[in-house]
Write an enzyme that holds these catalytic residues in place. Sequence first.
Site, PDB file in Angstrom:
ATOM      1  N   THR A  84     -14.244  56.099 -17.609  1.00  0.00           N
ATOM      2  CA  THR A  84     -13.527  55.627 -18.776  1.00  0.00           C
ATOM      3  C   THR A  84     -14.384  55.754 -20.025  1.00  0.00           C
ATOM      4  O   THR A  84     -15.557  55.354 -20.024  1.00  0.00           O
ATOM      5  CB  THR A  84     -13.110  54.153 -18.582  1.00  0.00           C
ATOM      6  OG1 THR A  84     -12.177  54.072 -17.512  1.00  0.00           O
ATOM      7  CG2 THR A  84     -12.499  53.560 -19.829  1.00  0.00           C
ATOM      8  N   ASN A 109     -19.196  47.237  -8.038  1.00  0.00           N
ATOM      9  CA  ASN A 109     -19.781  47.533  -9.350  1.00  0.00           C
ATOM     10  C   ASN A 109     -19.244  46.589 -10.407  1.00  0.00           C
ATOM     11  O   ASN A 109     -18.114  46.123 -10.334  1.00  0.00           O
ATOM     12  CB  ASN A 109     -19.544  49.007  -9.731  1.00  0.00           C
ATOM     13  CG  ASN A 109     -18.284  49.210 -10.558  1.00  0.00           C
ATOM     14  OD1 ASN A 109     -18.272  49.006 -11.776  1.00  0.00           O
ATOM     15  ND2 ASN A 109     -17.188  49.564  -9.889  1.00  0.00           N
ATOM     16  N   PHE A 113     -17.871  49.511 -18.256  1.00  0.00           N
ATOM     17  CA  PHE A 113     -17.591  50.631 -19.170  1.00  0.00           C
ATOM     18  C   PHE A 113     -18.835  51.063 -19.958  1.00  0.00           C
ATOM     19  O   PHE A 113     -18.798  51.201 -21.181  1.00  0.00           O
ATOM     20  CB  PHE A 113     -16.481  50.279 -20.173  1.00  0.00           C
ATOM     21  CG  PHE A 113     -15.093  50.200 -19.608  1.00  0.00           C
ATOM     22  CD1 PHE A 113     -14.795  50.664 -18.342  1.00  0.00           C
ATOM     23  CD2 PHE A 113     -14.054  49.649 -20.368  1.00  0.00           C
ATOM     24  CE1 PHE A 113     -13.500  50.590 -17.828  1.00  0.00           C
ATOM     25  CE2 PHE A 113     -12.761  49.567 -19.871  1.00  0.00           C
ATOM     26  CZ  PHE A 113     -12.483  50.037 -18.598  1.00  0.00           C
ATOM     27  N   SER A 172      -9.771  47.730 -15.073  1.00  0.00           N
ATOM     28  CA  SER A 172     -11.163  47.441 -14.724  1.00  0.00           C
ATOM     29  C   SER A 172     -11.342  45.933 -14.703  1.00  0.00           C
ATOM     30  O   SER A 172     -10.935  45.246 -15.643  1.00  0.00           O
ATOM     31  CB  SER A 172     -12.127  48.050 -15.740  1.00  0.00           C
ATOM     32  OG  SER A 172     -13.409  47.484 -15.535  1.00  0.00           O
ATOM     33  N   ASN A 174     -14.152  44.512 -15.008  1.00  0.00           N
ATOM     34  CA  ASN A 174     -15.452  44.194 -15.603  1.00  0.00           C
ATOM     35  C   ASN A 174     -15.446  44.119 -17.125  1.00  0.00           C
ATOM     36  O   ASN A 174     -16.491  44.021 -17.746  1.00  0.00           O
ATOM     37  CB  ASN A 174     -16.487  45.224 -15.126  1.00  0.00           C
ATOM     38  CG  ASN A 174     -16.572  45.261 -13.614  1.00  0.00           C
ATOM     39  OD1 ASN A 174     -16.692  44.213 -12.984  1.00  0.00           O
ATOM     40  ND2 ASN A 174     -16.468  46.441 -13.028  1.00  0.00           N
ATOM     41  N   THR A 175     -14.257  44.213 -17.733  1.00  0.00           N
ATOM     42  CA  THR A 175     -14.125  43.997 -19.176  1.00  0.00           C
ATOM     43  C   THR A 175     -13.193  42.802 -19.338  1.00  0.00           C
ATOM     44  O   THR A 175     -12.014  42.893 -18.990  1.00  0.00           O
ATOM     45  CB  THR A 175     -13.550  45.246 -19.879  1.00  0.00           C
ATOM     46  OG1 THR A 175     -14.497  46.315 -19.740  1.00  0.00           O
ATOM     47  CG2 THR A 175     -13.289  45.006 -21.357  1.00  0.00           C
ATOM     48  N   LYS A 215      -3.289  53.311 -15.055  1.00  0.00           N
ATOM     49  CA  LYS A 215      -4.041  52.938 -13.842  1.00  0.00           C
ATOM     50  C   LYS A 215      -4.033  51.433 -13.663  1.00  0.00           C
ATOM     51  O   LYS A 215      -4.465  50.699 -14.551  1.00  0.00           O
ATOM     52  CB  LYS A 215      -5.475  53.466 -13.933  1.00  0.00           C
ATOM     53  CG  LYS A 215      -6.286  53.197 -12.660  1.00  0.00           C
ATOM     54  CD  LYS A 215      -7.561  54.010 -12.649  1.00  0.00           C
ATOM     55  CE  LYS A 215      -8.395  53.751 -11.414  1.00  0.00           C
ATOM     56  NZ  LYS A 215      -9.622  54.564 -11.406  1.00  0.00           N
ATOM     57  N   ASN A 244      -7.332  50.681  -8.996  1.00  0.00           N
ATOM     58  CA  ASN A 244      -8.724  50.456  -9.377  1.00  0.00           C
ATOM     59  C   ASN A 244      -9.398  49.618  -8.280  1.00  0.00           C
ATOM     60  O   ASN A 244      -8.811  49.408  -7.222  1.00  0.00           O
ATOM     61  CB  ASN A 244      -8.758  49.746 -10.735  1.00  0.00           C
ATOM     62  CG  ASN A 244      -9.932  50.205 -11.575  1.00  0.00           C
ATOM     63  OD1 ASN A 244     -11.069  50.194 -11.092  1.00  0.00           O
ATOM     64  ND2 ASN A 244      -9.689  50.598 -12.805  1.00  0.00           N
TER      65      ASN A 244
HETATM   66  C1  LIG Z   1     -19.365  52.799  -9.680  1.00  0.00           C
HETATM   67  C2  LIG Z   1     -17.903  52.877 -10.015  1.00  0.00           C
HETATM   68  C3  LIG Z   1     -17.507  53.005 -11.336  1.00  0.00           C
HETATM   69  C4  LIG Z   1     -16.156  53.080 -11.670  1.00  0.00           C
HETATM   70  N1  LIG Z   1     -15.788  53.247 -12.973  1.00  0.00           N
HETATM   71  C5  LIG Z   1     -14.474  53.391 -13.285  1.00  0.00           C
HETATM   72  C6  LIG Z   1     -14.074  53.649 -14.617  1.00  0.00           C
HETATM   73  O1  LIG Z   1     -14.881  53.771 -15.532  1.00  0.00           O
HETATM   74  N2  LIG Z   1     -12.742  53.766 -14.870  1.00  0.00           N
HETATM   75  C7  LIG Z   1     -11.795  53.672 -13.881  1.00  0.00           C
HETATM   76  O2  LIG Z   1     -10.598  53.807 -14.167  1.00  0.00           O
HETATM   77  N3  LIG Z   1     -12.154  53.452 -12.610  1.00  0.00           N
HETATM   78  C8  LIG Z   1     -13.466  53.313 -12.285  1.00  0.00           C
HETATM   79  N4  LIG Z   1     -13.824  53.101 -10.982  1.00  0.00           N
HETATM   80  C9  LIG Z   1     -12.773  52.957  -9.950  1.00  0.00           C
HETATM   81  C10 LIG Z   1     -12.502  54.258  -9.200  1.00  0.00           C
HETATM   82  O3  LIG Z   1     -11.998  55.238 -10.073  1.00  0.00           O
HETATM   83  C11 LIG Z   1     -11.469  54.012  -8.075  1.00  0.00           C
HETATM   84  O4  LIG Z   1     -10.243  53.607  -8.649  1.00  0.00           O
HETATM   85  C12 LIG Z   1     -11.915  52.951  -7.089  1.00  0.00           C
HETATM   86  O5  LIG Z   1     -13.320  53.001  -6.875  1.00  0.00           O
HETATM   87  C13 LIG Z   1     -11.215  53.084  -5.732  1.00  0.00           C
HETATM   88  O6  LIG Z   1     -11.461  54.343  -5.138  1.00  0.00           O
HETATM   89  P1  LIG Z   1     -12.625  54.569  -4.030  1.00  0.00           P
HETATM   90  O7  LIG Z   1     -12.447  53.497  -2.991  1.00  0.00           O
HETATM   91  O8  LIG Z   1     -12.395  55.951  -3.507  1.00  0.00           O
HETATM   92  O9  LIG Z   1     -13.913  54.429  -4.755  1.00  0.00           O
HETATM   93  C14 LIG Z   1     -15.185  53.014 -10.636  1.00  0.00           C
HETATM   94  C15 LIG Z   1     -15.594  52.890  -9.303  1.00  0.00           C
HETATM   95  C16 LIG Z   1     -16.930  52.817  -8.978  1.00  0.00           C
HETATM   96  C17 LIG Z   1     -17.330  52.703  -7.540  1.00  0.00           C
END
Ligand SMILES: Cc1cc2nc3c(=O)[nH]c(=O)nc-3n(C[C@H](O)[C@H](O)[C@H](O)COP(=O)(O)O)c2cc1C
Length: 356
Positions: A84, A109, A113, A172, A174-175, A215, A244
């Site tokens: 993002t 995590n 952002f 997210s 975390n914001t 999302k 997410n």
């Molecule tokens: C370290 C980390 C950072 C992430 N940062 C973002 C982000 O900036 N924006 C976003 O939409 N999703 C972010 N995600 C979420 C992933 O895009 C995804 O939706 C989520 O991890 C579930 O998929 P997974 O189980 O295959 O990881 C992040 C995930 C991880 C693990």
Amino acid sequence: MSLYSLIRPLIFCFDAETAHGLAVTALKSGLLPRCAAAEDPVLVSTLWGLRFPTPVGLAAGFDKNAEVPDAMLAQGFGFVEAGTVTPRPQEGNPKPRMFRLSADRAVINRLGFNNAGLEAFRAKAEARQGRPGIFGANVGANKDTSDPVSDYVAGIRALYGLSDYFTVNISSPNTPGLRSLQRQDALDRLLGAVMAARLEAHGARSGRLVPLLVKIAPDLSPEERADIAKVALKHEVDGLIISNTTISRPAGLHGPFRGETGGLSGQPLLKLATEVLGDMYKLTEGRIPLVGVGGIENGQDAYRKIRAGASLVQLYSAMVYEGPGLGASVAQELANCLRADGYANVSEAVGADWGA
Ligand SMILES: Cc1cc2nc3c(=O)[nH]c(=O)nc-3n(C[C@H](O)[C@H](O)[C@H](O)COP(=O)(O)O)c2cc1C
């Protein structure tokens, strides 16, 4: 045995965020061998006028600053979502803020952002114009913004024409406050503004509008899911990305970091994210293309999401354990699953669980 599994013990000597930084550096160096296999017709699909060579994409968060989209496409991902990105650069939360839960094949995590901002992202996106491969831009809001809606609008204005699709990330954890944009009234206002910004940015250009996806989180009550479906249909968004990371902690986590604050992703998210995906497919009556994300480790997981209603899938966390070639191997295994069930093309299996 893959190259990644040989070097994994070395990579795991570093904390998760440092290891991620090293991976991006290695990808930028261009020294990694290409993984992309020959195109398989069972996997090729067209959505929003875009031709996806495979439906297995890289989820947002790995390439926050659009530094390595082409390197990840060369690893065999069918499409790559960068971001993002927020209008102004921001550092994110204090470190440590990314944790491996190896015993659970999961990640927690709370990065918040961290990114270099729209200007830097835009320069990267401009530099890759004309290159093949589908590139999505995931936009968000700065932590200290007084007007989150205007941050999303700024993202769309700045990047219009430079990405193949947009993702409006309102999920997210975390914001602070971001997820409240998923509530019916707030979402209605946000979507009204971003759809108008998209139309204005398109202006007199020819061709179709850049697709706009939203999302969402997996932590939504049945009422909240129904409200989102209603508003998404009203505004005719082009797609929903589900999901997410989760703020829930499913029973049975073993990793010593399981108590850390943040969003959980990886294998323990698979069941919840796929359940929400199936629910949203039914609530939207299959009228909005869905992107299934959360816990995909192999072709069977991807196939499960497609049968539950996903037209495309994405992954991130399992790559921490299996390396960047995972997108290609998941796609290959998915092709085997589709063929075993007699499908000639992935698009025929979308929503198959519900008799579509
Ligand atoms: C370290 C980390 C950072 C992430 N940062 C973002 C982000 O900036 N924006 C976003 O939409 N999703 C972010 N995600 C979420 C992933 O895009 C995804 O939706 C989520 O991890 C579930 O998929 P997974 O189980 O295959 O990881 C992040 C995930 C991880 C693990």
